[in-house]
Design a protein around this motif. Structure first.
Motif, short mmCIF file in Angstrom:
data_model
loop_
_atom_site.label_atom_id
_atom_site.label_comp_id
_atom_site.label_asym_id
_atom_site.label_seq_id
_atom_site.Cartn_x
_atom_site.Cartn_y
_atom_site.Cartn_z
N ILE A 136 -9.35 -0.09 44.89
CA ILE A 136 -7.73 0.01 45.23
C ILE A 136 -7.19 -1.22 44.25
O ILE A 136 -6.15 -0.89 43.59
N ARG A 137 -7.67 -2.28 44.22
CA ARG A 137 -7.13 -3.40 43.26
C ARG A 137 -7.08 -3.01 41.77
O ARG A 137 -6.28 -3.38 41.05
N ARG A 138 -8.18 -2.08 41.18
CA ARG A 138 -8.18 -1.78 40.02
C ARG A 138 -7.24 -0.73 39.60
O ARG A 138 -6.56 -0.88 38.83
N ASP A 139 -7.03 0.05 40.41
CA ASP A 139 -5.96 1.23 40.49
C ASP A 139 -4.60 0.55 40.38
O ASP A 139 -3.60 0.95 39.86
N PHE A 140 -4.29 -0.53 41.17
CA PHE A 140 -3.04 -1.36 41.22
C PHE A 140 -2.96 -2.43 40.46
O PHE A 140 -2.22 -3.38 40.66
N SER A 141 -3.88 -2.46 39.05
CA SER A 141 -3.54 -3.11 38.09
C SER A 141 -2.45 -2.95 37.29
O SER A 141 -1.91 -1.75 37.28
N PHE A 142 -1.54 -3.53 36.95
CA PHE A 142 -0.16 -3.50 36.07
C PHE A 142 -0.35 -3.04 34.77
O PHE A 142 -1.14 -3.42 33.87
N LYS A 143 0.28 -1.88 34.52
CA LYS A 143 0.16 -1.12 33.06
C LYS A 143 0.77 -1.82 31.96
O LYS A 143 -0.02 -2.13 30.86
N ASN A 144 1.89 -2.45 32.35
CA ASN A 144 2.84 -2.82 31.01
C ASN A 144 2.30 -4.36 31.06
O ASN A 144 2.38 -5.10 32.34
N ARG A 145 2.33 -4.95 30.13
CA ARG A 145 2.26 -6.46 29.91
C ARG A 145 3.67 -7.04 30.28
O ARG A 145 4.55 -6.50 30.32
N PRO A 146 3.48 -8.36 30.91
CA PRO A 146 4.61 -9.08 31.47
C PRO A 146 5.74 -9.46 30.34
O PRO A 146 5.40 -9.43 29.46
N SER A 147 6.85 -9.47 30.63
CA SER A 147 8.04 -9.76 29.84
C SER A 147 7.78 -11.29 29.37
O SER A 147 7.04 -11.95 30.11
N ALA A 148 8.61 -11.63 28.59
CA ALA A 148 8.43 -13.14 27.90
C ALA A 148 8.72 -14.02 29.12
O ALA A 148 8.01 -15.11 29.44
N ALA A 149 10.03 -13.76 29.82
CA ALA A 149 9.95 -14.60 31.10
C ALA A 149 9.03 -14.66 32.04
O ALA A 149 8.63 -15.67 32.59
N ASN A 150 8.52 -13.43 32.37
CA ASN A 150 7.45 -13.48 33.42
C ASN A 150 6.27 -14.05 32.97
O ASN A 150 5.38 -14.59 33.69
N SER A 151 5.89 -13.95 31.86
CA SER A 151 4.83 -14.80 30.91
C SER A 151 4.92 -16.14 31.26
O SER A 151 4.11 -16.77 31.43
N ALA A 152 6.19 -16.71 31.06
CA ALA A 152 6.33 -18.00 31.23
C ALA A 152 6.16 -18.51 32.74
O ALA A 152 5.49 -19.59 33.19
N TRP A 153 6.58 -17.65 33.55
CA TRP A 153 6.20 -17.98 35.01
C TRP A 153 4.86 -17.77 35.33
O TRP A 153 4.34 -18.94 36.11
N LEU A 154 4.10 -16.95 35.04
CA LEU A 154 2.54 -16.61 35.09
C LEU A 154 2.04 -18.16 34.60
O LEU A 154 0.91 -18.61 35.13
N GLU A 155 2.49 -18.70 33.49
CA GLU A 155 1.85 -19.80 33.00
C GLU A 155 2.11 -21.08 34.02
O GLU A 155 0.91 -21.61 34.26
N LYS A 156 3.08 -21.10 34.47
CA LYS A 156 3.44 -22.27 35.47
C LYS A 156 2.44 -22.08 36.59
O LYS A 156 2.02 -22.78 37.46
N ILE A 157 2.46 -20.72 37.28
CA ILE A 157 1.58 -20.26 38.64
C ILE A 157 0.26 -20.59 38.31
O ILE A 157 -0.43 -21.28 39.16
N LYS A 158 -0.55 -20.49 37.09
CA LYS A 158 -1.88 -20.58 36.93
C LYS A 158 -2.10 -21.92 36.70
O LYS A 158 -3.32 -22.27 36.87
N ALA A 159 -1.24 -22.75 36.46
CA ALA A 159 -1.35 -24.17 36.13
C ALA A 159 -1.51 -25.12 37.51
O ALA A 159 -1.44 -26.50 37.37
N CYS A 160 -1.05 -24.70 38.62
CA CYS A 160 -0.89 -25.56 39.76
C CYS A 160 -1.72 -24.67 41.25
O CYS A 160 -2.02 -23.57 41.04
N ASN A 161 -1.42 -25.33 42.21
CA ASN A 161 -1.96 -24.65 43.50
C ASN A 161 -0.63 -23.87 43.94
O ASN A 161 0.17 -24.38 44.89
N ALA A 162 -0.41 -22.92 43.35
CA ALA A 162 0.80 -21.90 43.64
C ALA A 162 0.85 -21.31 45.00
O ALA A 162 -0.38 -20.58 45.34
N VAL A 163 1.91 -21.25 45.70
CA VAL A 163 1.99 -20.76 47.00
C VAL A 163 3.24 -19.67 46.81
O VAL A 163 4.43 -20.27 46.52
#
Length: 289
Positions: free
Chosen positions: A127-154
């Motif tokens: 199910i997690r594999r089926d619900f992997s996202f098809k499209n790459r994140p936008s530039a703005a979302n990519s920036a948020w992903l970097e912030k999220i992965k760099a800390c103990n994000a909640v």
């Protein structure tokens, strides 16, 4: 083949697909989907095409054999001695896990929400594999992903929108109050070292004005259009821990995180209505407040 009715928003459709996939694999019966959302006041649309999954849409011919008929057609069928709904399998009123779901026969038309991981827990990786996202994140979302992965994000999800503006939805669901979020923030702060909170909401301005965490907090405000909402789910699923609303959308945002050590806090009261009893929706490893 059986047919699964898809209805509601993205989170609801994900529950329906996941249950159908589990039944299909368990019984070795293919399935098709029928997007037929009766809740037209919410203006939902088909949403599963954002994922890396294969689905078959039921044809008119397939639907004519198993889908429940209109009231006029029911009368006509009854005059001929036929049962118009002989293939219909409908979920019981309360949100409970129903093991008899897996007894559905080939040819069934299945209608319900099926909101429990117990339907698909034994194929969670699929199910997690089926619900992997098809499209790459936008530039703005990519920036948020970097912030999220760099800390103990909640992630914190605050669901308002139609839960506030639509009378019927408000009566059924209600919203999680600020006391719940404060208790959840306190609980997370006692379990997670240096938490950094990322807030997601369909009313981000209200959230900025009213939700105070007492720690570093970011308000994700780049996914405001209906066709970009799924990007919030991707960001939420990449957080390490989660505070969810009484919303299937944020449920999936937390569940898609595969980390067994994640802390997930969910509201004990899921529905405002006392007419429907909710069980089996919140996984046993999540904390209910």
């Amino acid at each position: 083949m059986f047919i699964m009715q898809l209805m509601g928003g993205l989170g609801n459709q994900m529950f329906q697909y996941a249950a159908a996939k589990a039944l299909s694999l368990k019984r070795n019966i293919p399935f098709a989907t029928d997007f037929d959302d009766p809740y037209i006041y919410a203006k939902r649309s088909f949403g599963l095409d954002v994922f890396n999954l294969e689905y078959q849409t039921a044809t008119t011919k397939q639907l004519s054999k198993s889908k429940p008929k209109t009231k006029v057609m029911r009368r006509l069928y009854k005059w001929t001695g036929n049962n118009p709904d002989k293939y219909l399998y409908r979920e019981k009123k309360d949100f409970h896990y129903q093991p008899e779901f897996f007894d559905c026969n080939d040819g069934s038309y299945i209608s319900g929400f099926w909101q429990s991981e117990k339907y698909f827990l034994d194929i969670a990786d699929t199910i997690r594999r089926d619900f992997s996202f098809k499209n790459r994140p936008s530039a703005a979302n990519s920036a948020w992903l970097e912030k999220i992965k760099a800390c103990n994000a909640v992630s914190i999800h605050i669901r308002r929108g139609d839960y506030v503006s639509v009378a019927h939805t408000n009566q059924l669901h209600g919203t999680c109050n600020l006391d719940y979020y404060q208790q959840a923030i306190n609980a997370i702060s006692g379990k997670v070292e240096n938490p950094v909170f990322f807030c997601f909401s369909d009313d981000i301005e209200w959230t900025k004005a009213n939700l105070k965490t007492g720690a570093e907090t970011h308000y994700v405000d780049c996914n405001t259009t209906p066709d970009s909402g799924y990007q919030d789910m991707r960001l939420m699923s990449n957080c390490k821990h989660h505070i969810i609303a009484n919303s299937s959308f944020s449920w999936w945002g937390a569940w898609l995180n595969p980390d067994a050590d994640k802390v997930v806090i969910a509201p004990k009261k899921w529905l405002n209505s006392s007419d429907i009893i909710v069980k089996d929706l919140i996984p046993d490893t999540w904390l209910k407040l």
